[in-house]
Design an enzyme around this catalytic site. Structure first.
Site, PDB file in Angstrom:
ATOM      1  N   THR A   1       0.820  -9.180  11.358  1.00 38.73           N
ATOM      2  CA  THR A   1       0.924 -10.217  10.354  1.00 38.73           C
ATOM      3  C   THR A   1       0.377 -11.303  10.977  1.00 38.73           C
ATOM      4  O   THR A   1       0.714 -11.817  12.183  1.00 38.73           O
ATOM      5  CB  THR A   1       2.276 -10.370   9.683  1.00 38.73           C
ATOM      6  OG1 THR A   1       2.288 -11.466   8.896  1.00 38.73           O
ATOM      7  CG2 THR A   1       3.506 -10.577  10.917  1.00 38.73           C
TER       8      THR A   1
ATOM      9  N   HIS B   1       6.546  -7.607  -1.089  1.00 44.59           N
ATOM     10  CA  HIS B   1       5.538  -8.010  -2.033  1.00 44.59           C
ATOM     11  C   HIS B   1       5.080  -7.150  -3.251  1.00 44.59           C
ATOM     12  O   HIS B   1       4.360  -7.194  -3.596  1.00 44.59           O
ATOM     13  CB  HIS B   1       4.311  -8.597  -1.328  1.00 44.59           C
ATOM     14  CG  HIS B   1       4.523  -9.683  -0.016  1.00 44.59           C
ATOM     15  ND1 HIS B   1       3.685 -10.093   0.690  1.00 44.59           N
ATOM     16  CD2 HIS B   1       5.466 -10.667  -0.201  1.00 44.59           C
ATOM     17  CE1 HIS B   1       4.271 -10.988   1.405  1.00 44.59           C
ATOM     18  NE2 HIS B   1       5.369 -11.306   0.518  1.00 44.59           N
TER      19      HIS B   1
ATOM     20  N   ASP C   1       0.683  -1.293  -0.165  1.00 42.76           N
ATOM     21  CA  ASP C   1       0.015   0.314   0.042  1.00 42.76           C
ATOM     22  C   ASP C   1       0.792   1.230   0.163  1.00 42.76           C
ATOM     23  O   ASP C   1       0.178   2.451  -0.214  1.00 42.76           O
ATOM     24  CB  ASP C   1      -0.813   0.205   1.362  1.00 42.76           C
ATOM     25  CG  ASP C   1      -0.234  -0.153   2.539  1.00 42.76           C
ATOM     26  OD1 ASP C   1      -0.983  -0.583   3.375  1.00 42.76           O
ATOM     27  OD2 ASP C   1       0.733   0.275   2.784  1.00 42.76           O
TER      28      ASP C   1
ATOM     29  N   ASN D   1      -0.323  -7.451  17.990  1.00 42.38           N
ATOM     30  CA  ASN D   1      -1.396  -8.128  17.352  1.00 42.38           C
ATOM     31  C   ASN D   1      -2.267  -8.444  18.144  1.00 42.38           C
ATOM     32  O   ASN D   1      -2.407  -8.878  19.219  1.00 42.38           O
ATOM     33  CB  ASN D   1      -0.518  -9.610  16.737  1.00 42.38           C
ATOM     34  CG  ASN D   1      -1.945  -9.913  15.404  1.00 42.38           C
ATOM     35  OD1 ASN D   1      -3.069  -9.981  15.814  1.00 42.38           O
ATOM     36  ND2 ASN D   1      -1.342 -10.473  14.316  1.00 42.38           N
TER      37      ASN D   1
HETATM   38  N1  APR Z   1      -2.770  -3.711  14.637  1.00 45.53           N
HETATM   39  C1  APR Z   1      -2.183  -4.819  14.746  1.00 45.53           C
HETATM   40  N2  APR Z   1      -2.368  -6.042  14.270  1.00 45.53           N
HETATM   41  C2  APR Z   1      -3.751  -6.175  13.537  1.00 45.53           C
HETATM   42  C3  APR Z   1      -4.670  -5.098  13.626  1.00 45.53           C
HETATM   43  C4  APR Z   1      -4.190  -3.879  14.350  1.00 45.53           C
HETATM   44  N3  APR Z   1      -4.990  -2.769  14.073  1.00 45.53           N
HETATM   45  N4  APR Z   1      -5.760  -5.402  12.928  1.00 45.53           N
HETATM   46  C5  APR Z   1      -5.576  -6.535  12.465  1.00 45.53           C
HETATM   47  N5  APR Z   1      -4.378  -7.147  13.076  1.00 45.53           N
HETATM   48  C6  APR Z   1      -3.636  -8.455  12.591  1.00 45.53           C
HETATM   49  C7  APR Z   1      -4.694  -9.761  12.648  1.00 45.53           C
HETATM   50  O1  APR Z   1      -4.876 -10.076  13.872  1.00 45.53           O
HETATM   51  C8  APR Z   1      -3.890 -10.688  11.684  1.00 45.53           C
HETATM   52  O2  APR Z   1      -3.026 -11.481  12.450  1.00 45.53           O
HETATM   53  O3  APR Z   1      -3.179  -8.356  11.508  1.00 45.53           O
HETATM   54  C9  APR Z   1      -3.030  -9.624  10.814  1.00 45.53           C
HETATM   55  C10 APR Z   1      -3.398  -9.585   9.519  1.00 45.53           C
HETATM   56  O4  APR Z   1      -2.889 -10.761   8.885  1.00 45.53           O
HETATM   57  P1  APR Z   1      -3.498 -11.212   7.387  1.00 45.53           P
HETATM   58  O5  APR Z   1      -4.587 -10.663   7.237  1.00 45.53           O
HETATM   59  O6  APR Z   1      -3.142 -12.599   7.196  1.00 45.53           O
HETATM   60  O7  APR Z   1      -2.190 -10.349   6.493  1.00 45.53           O
HETATM   61  P2  APR Z   1      -0.659 -10.586   6.282  1.00 45.53           P
HETATM   62  O8  APR Z   1       0.138 -11.265   7.403  1.00 45.53           O
HETATM   63  O9  APR Z   1      -0.156  -9.315   6.041  1.00 45.53           O
HETATM   64  O10 APR Z   1      -0.723 -11.384   5.037  1.00 45.53           O
HETATM   65  C11 APR Z   1       0.453 -11.960   4.448  1.00 45.53           C
HETATM   66  O11 APR Z   1      -0.543 -12.782   2.436  1.00 45.53           O
HETATM   67  O12 APR Z   1      -2.212 -12.367   0.972  1.00 45.53           O
HETATM   68  C12 APR Z   1      -0.903 -12.189   1.185  1.00 45.53           C
HETATM   69  O13 APR Z   1       0.442 -10.907  -0.113  1.00 45.53           O
HETATM   70  C13 APR Z   1      -0.273 -11.010   0.941  1.00 45.53           C
HETATM   71  O14 APR Z   1       1.188  -9.732   2.031  1.00 45.53           O
HETATM   72  C14 APR Z   1       0.228 -10.570   2.278  1.00 45.53           C
HETATM   73  C15 APR Z   1       0.361 -11.823   2.900  1.00 45.53           C
END
Ligand code: APR
Length: 247
Positions: free
Chosen positions: A190, A120, A105, A215
């Site tokens: 994450t 990514h 982003d 998280n």
């Molecule tokens: N602050 C901190 N953490 C948060 C918040 C917040 N306000 N809101 C949600 N989360 C946490 C969630 O609990 C979850 O564990 O962020 C995490 C998001 O996880 P995913 O949706 O799986 O995203 P991400 O880990 O970035 O995905 C990794 O997967 O789809 C592919 O390429 C894409 O880069 C991405 C990769």
């Protein structure tokens, strides 16, 4: 917020010279960008195999571009939040500070961070499918779908890493290098589900670094964390910063 744990996190950070941060979509959630696997996450609404693979793009580039155009529209409207801004500020505070992000982003850069590794790719960059030339494109909405290369007219693709594609080897080896040499790794927002990003904190822990996880929910990395701060990055990071700035 667990003030005792936040205090402890500030103490660990204060004694650190080299801090590396791994971020995921959770850090952008408070800016209004959907995560991937959360309640209203993108992968709950859409099928990754239809939109985020080279096969999907070969099959229907128009559909894939319409989805990225929609996501660019969402991202263009939002601003970095206090979580992004605190990390940008800490680049001046620590001897060495680097952000390794899975996010496409561009909000870390928009918040002022300079030392960023985008594992990514970036949704504001496009790549020519013929000459592989990468350029920036901030047109929202796109005037032509699929967009064409201004140099050779071939179709452009988003300069992002799709499922089944390899990461840029230079970026990845620098990310593992930072993970091996940092004193502390902050793991923020994450689900630690996607590789190889999810291995970076393990490399850091193996190399003796302390892991601090932020998280709201536990992840496969929580058991490796010296401190796990259950909550929102946009609230917890400024709280830690408040303690760091005090002394
Ligand atoms: N602050 C901190 N953490 C948060 C918040 C917040 N306000 N809101 C949600 N989360 C946490 C969630 O609990 C979850 O564990 O962020 C995490 C998001 O996880 P995913 O949706 O799986 O995203 P991400 O880990 O970035 O995905 C990794 O997967 O789809 C592919 O390429 C894409 O880069 C991405 C990769």
């Amino acid at each position: 917020m667990d003030t005792k744990a936040i205090k402890r996190a500030a103490e660990i950070l204060r004694d650190s010279r080299h801090v590396a941060v791994l971020t995921g979509s959770g850090i952008s959630a408070e800016s209004g960008i959907p995560t991937f696997r959360g309640k209203d996450g993108l992968w709950k609404q859409f099928r990754a195999e239809d939109l985020a693979t080279p096969e999907a793009f070969a099959r229907d580039p128009k559909l894939v571009w319409e989805w990225y155009d929609w996501r660019r529209g969402i991202i263009a409207k939002v601003e970095p939040n206090p979580g992004h801004r605190t990390l940008a500020k800490w680049e001046e505070f620590f001897h060495e500070f680097s952000v390794i992000t899975q996010n496409i982003d561009g909000l870390h850069a928009k918040a002022g961070s300079k030392n960023i590794l985008e594992l990514h790719g970036n949704i504001w960059k496009v790549r020519c499918t013929k000459d592989k030339n990468v350029t920036e494109n901030y047109t929202v909405p796109l005037t032509e779908i699929p967009p064409a290369c201004p140099v050779c007219g071939a179709m452009l693709r988003p300069h992002v890493v799709w499922f089944g594609e390899s990461l840029d080897t230079g970026i990845l080896s620098r990310a593992f290098g930072l993970s091996s040499s940092c004193d502390v790794m902050l793991v923020i927002g994450t689900s630690a589900f996607v590789q190889p990003a999810a291995s970076l904190p393990l490399r850091a822990a193996e190399s003796g670094a302390k892991i601090i996880e932020i998280n709201p929910d536990p992840t496969p990395l929580t058991s490796y964390a010296e401190i796990s701060l259950p909550g929102k990055a946009g609230e917890i990071l400024p709280a830690i910063d408040g303690l760091l700035q005090k002394e």
